[in-house]
Scaffold this motif. Sequence first.
Motif, PDB file in Angstrom:
ATOM      1  N   SER A 166      -7.350 -16.230 -13.232  1.00 30.27           N
ATOM      2  CA  SER A 166      -6.358 -15.325 -13.595  1.00 30.27           C
ATOM      3  C   SER A 166      -6.463 -14.108 -12.777  1.00 30.27           C
ATOM      4  N   LEU A 167      -7.346 -13.554 -12.521  1.00 34.13           N
ATOM      5  CA  LEU A 167      -7.628 -12.437 -11.652  1.00 34.13           C
ATOM      6  C   LEU A 167      -6.980 -12.476 -10.223  1.00 34.13           C
ATOM      7  N   SER A 168      -7.430 -13.693  -9.605  1.00 33.11           N
ATOM      8  CA  SER A 168      -6.985 -14.166  -8.330  1.00 33.11           C
ATOM      9  C   SER A 168      -5.260 -14.307  -8.310  1.00 33.11           C
ATOM     10  N   ALA A 169      -4.594 -14.803  -9.351  1.00 34.63           N
ATOM     11  CA  ALA A 169      -3.117 -14.789  -9.456  1.00 34.63           C
ATOM     12  C   ALA A 169      -2.703 -13.261  -9.606  1.00 34.63           C
ATOM     13  N   TYR A 170      -3.218 -12.360 -10.339  1.00 38.91           N
ATOM     14  CA  TYR A 170      -2.725 -11.141 -10.456  1.00 38.91           C
ATOM     15  C   TYR A 170      -2.921 -10.336  -9.256  1.00 38.91           C
ATOM     16  N   PHE A 171      -4.138 -10.465  -8.465  1.00 39.69           N
ATOM     17  CA  PHE A 171      -4.241  -9.839  -7.340  1.00 39.69           C
ATOM     18  C   PHE A 171      -3.200 -10.191  -6.285  1.00 39.69           C
ATOM     19  N   GLU A 172      -3.115 -11.452  -6.117  1.00 33.39           N
ATOM     20  CA  GLU A 172      -2.227 -12.030  -5.197  1.00 33.39           C
ATOM     21  C   GLU A 172      -0.787 -11.366  -5.343  1.00 33.39           C
ATOM     22  N   ALA A 173      -0.440 -11.550  -6.612  1.00 34.45           N
ATOM     23  CA  ALA A 173       0.910 -11.188  -6.926  1.00 34.45           C
ATOM     24  C   ALA A 173       1.050  -9.676  -6.809  1.00 34.45           C
ATOM     25  N   ILE A 174       0.156  -8.785  -6.890  1.00 34.91           N
ATOM     26  CA  ILE A 174       0.391  -7.392  -6.840  1.00 34.91           C
ATOM     27  C   ILE A 174       0.329  -7.069  -5.072  1.00 34.91           C
ATOM     28  N   TYR A 175      -0.426  -7.747  -4.617  1.00 33.09           N
ATOM     29  CA  TYR A 175      -0.736  -7.550  -3.071  1.00 33.09           C
ATOM     30  C   TYR A 175       0.743  -8.048  -2.420  1.00 33.09           C
ATOM     31  N   ASP A 176       1.369  -9.081  -2.702  1.00 30.78           N
ATOM     32  CA  ASP A 176       2.377  -9.699  -2.348  1.00 30.78           C
ATOM     33  C   ASP A 176       3.649  -8.536  -2.577  1.00 30.78           C
ATOM     34  N   TYR A 177       3.542  -8.152  -3.939  1.00 28.85           N
ATOM     35  CA  TYR A 177       4.657  -7.042  -4.468  1.00 28.85           C
ATOM     36  C   TYR A 177       4.457  -5.986  -3.405  1.00 28.85           C
ATOM     37  N   LEU A 178       3.240  -5.220  -3.108  1.00 29.59           N
ATOM     38  CA  LEU A 178       3.256  -4.290  -2.413  1.00 29.59           C
ATOM     39  C   LEU A 178       3.489  -4.334  -0.958  1.00 29.59           C
ATOM     40  N   LEU A 179       3.190  -5.387  -0.494  1.00 27.65           N
ATOM     41  CA  LEU A 179       3.525  -5.948   0.870  1.00 27.65           C
ATOM     42  C   LEU A 179       5.174  -5.915   1.065  1.00 27.65           C
ATOM     43  N   LYS A 180       5.652  -6.466   0.138  1.00 31.46           N
ATOM     44  CA  LYS A 180       7.265  -6.390   0.209  1.00 31.46           C
ATOM     45  C   LYS A 180       7.789  -4.903   0.109  1.00 31.46           C
ATOM     46  N   ILE A 181       7.432  -4.103  -0.787  1.00 29.28           N
ATOM     47  CA  ILE A 181       7.580  -2.629  -0.794  1.00 29.28           C
ATOM     48  C   ILE A 181       7.406  -2.127   0.537  1.00 29.28           C
ATOM     49  N   LYS A 182       6.154  -2.226   1.238  1.00 29.21           N
ATOM     50  CA  LYS A 182       6.034  -1.832   2.474  1.00 29.21           C
ATOM     51  C   LYS A 182       6.986  -2.085   3.497  1.00 29.21           C
ATOM     52  N   ASP A 183       7.253  -3.401   3.370  1.00 29.35           N
ATOM     53  CA  ASP A 183       8.302  -4.077   4.401  1.00 29.35           C
ATOM     54  C   ASP A 183       9.825  -3.417   4.065  1.00 29.35           C
ATOM     55  N   HIS A 184       9.970  -3.476   2.635  1.00 29.13           N
ATOM     56  CA  HIS A 184      11.533  -2.987   2.495  1.00 29.13           C
ATOM     57  C   HIS A 184      11.787  -1.757   2.362  1.00 29.13           C
ATOM     58  N   CYS A 185      10.718  -1.010   2.085  1.00 22.40           N
ATOM     59  CA  CYS A 185      10.915   0.629   2.212  1.00 22.40           C
ATOM     60  C   CYS A 185      10.038   1.343   3.417  1.00 22.40           C
ATOM     61  N   PRO A 186      10.399   1.035   4.533  1.00 26.51           N
ATOM     62  CA  PRO A 186       9.443   1.446   5.757  1.00 26.51           C
ATOM     63  C   PRO A 186       9.203   2.905   5.828  1.00 26.51           C
ATOM     64  N   TYR A 187      10.271   3.833   5.392  1.00 31.59           N
ATOM     65  CA  TYR A 187      10.388   5.208   5.519  1.00 31.59           C
ATOM     66  C   TYR A 187       9.675   5.870   4.291  1.00 31.59           C
ATOM     67  N   SER A 188       9.338   5.257   3.168  1.00 30.11           N
ATOM     68  CA  SER A 188       9.019   5.918   2.079  1.00 30.11           C
ATOM     69  C   SER A 188       7.967   5.309   1.034  1.00 30.11           C
ATOM     70  N   TYR A 189       7.594   4.045   1.641  1.00 34.34           N
ATOM     71  CA  TYR A 189       6.664   3.399   0.574  1.00 34.34           C
ATOM     72  C   TYR A 189       5.407   4.076   0.312  1.00 34.34           C
ATOM     73  N   GLN A 190       4.689   4.751   1.164  1.00 35.61           N
ATOM     74  CA  GLN A 190       3.560   5.520   0.739  1.00 35.61           C
ATOM     75  C   GLN A 190       3.908   6.707  -0.462  1.00 35.61           C
ATOM     76  N   LYS A 191       5.037   7.017  -0.454  1.00 38.26           N
ATOM     77  CA  LYS A 191       5.552   8.126  -1.438  1.00 38.26           C
ATOM     78  C   LYS A 191       5.993   7.159  -2.734  1.00 38.26           C
ATOM     79  N   LEU A 192       6.249   5.859  -2.513  1.00 35.02           N
ATOM     80  CA  LEU A 192       6.798   5.248  -3.749  1.00 35.02           C
ATOM     81  C   LEU A 192       5.555   4.620  -4.526  1.00 35.02           C
TER      82      LEU A 192
END
Length: 178
Positions: free
Chosen positions: A84-110
């Motif tokens: 379950s820990l692995s599933a949560y970690f991977e889900a969060i990582y993938d989610y953050l990666l999408k934010i980084k890719d989708h919001c390249p100009y402001s992801y660190q503020k978000l």
Amino acid sequence: MKVGHIRTTPTEEAIQTAFNNLLLKKDIDRISIKDVTELARVNRATFYAHFQDKYALFDRMIEDSIDDLFSNHAPGSDQLNSDSLSAYFEAIYDYLLKIKDHCPYSYQKLLPKVRQAIVNILSNRLDNFNNGHPATNQNAFACHMAASIIYEAAEFQLINETPLQPAEIITEIMRFLN
């Protein structure tokens, strides 16, 4: 009066889509309500009938997407273990990666806003695991700390590009949590 958060209406979807498209092109601080309403083809009053401001819009989008994220990646376990820990970690990582890719100009503020939402939602999910034990302040604290550690590990993997592999990170998190 704001529209209730029972379900997303077509108008809200248009506003959210417009805002998403603008995040691809601009820093969140440079996106105006006028930009959003013009792209969504709604008037300003309609926007404010649904959202207090662009940050409330962002918060709503994050909360909804995090709920979906954990619903779609919910482990079948009723306890926090390496699977379950692995599933949560991977889900969060993938989610953050999408934010980084989708919001390249402001992801660190978000990320601080995203962090707060993810930790709160994950903490509540973990608190439901309590293994049949009654909810206590100690359990709630432990769940919040576990959610924080899982989130921080995923963000660290994303930003600092640690040489550790995800399986090694999960092992280290389990060591902290045991």
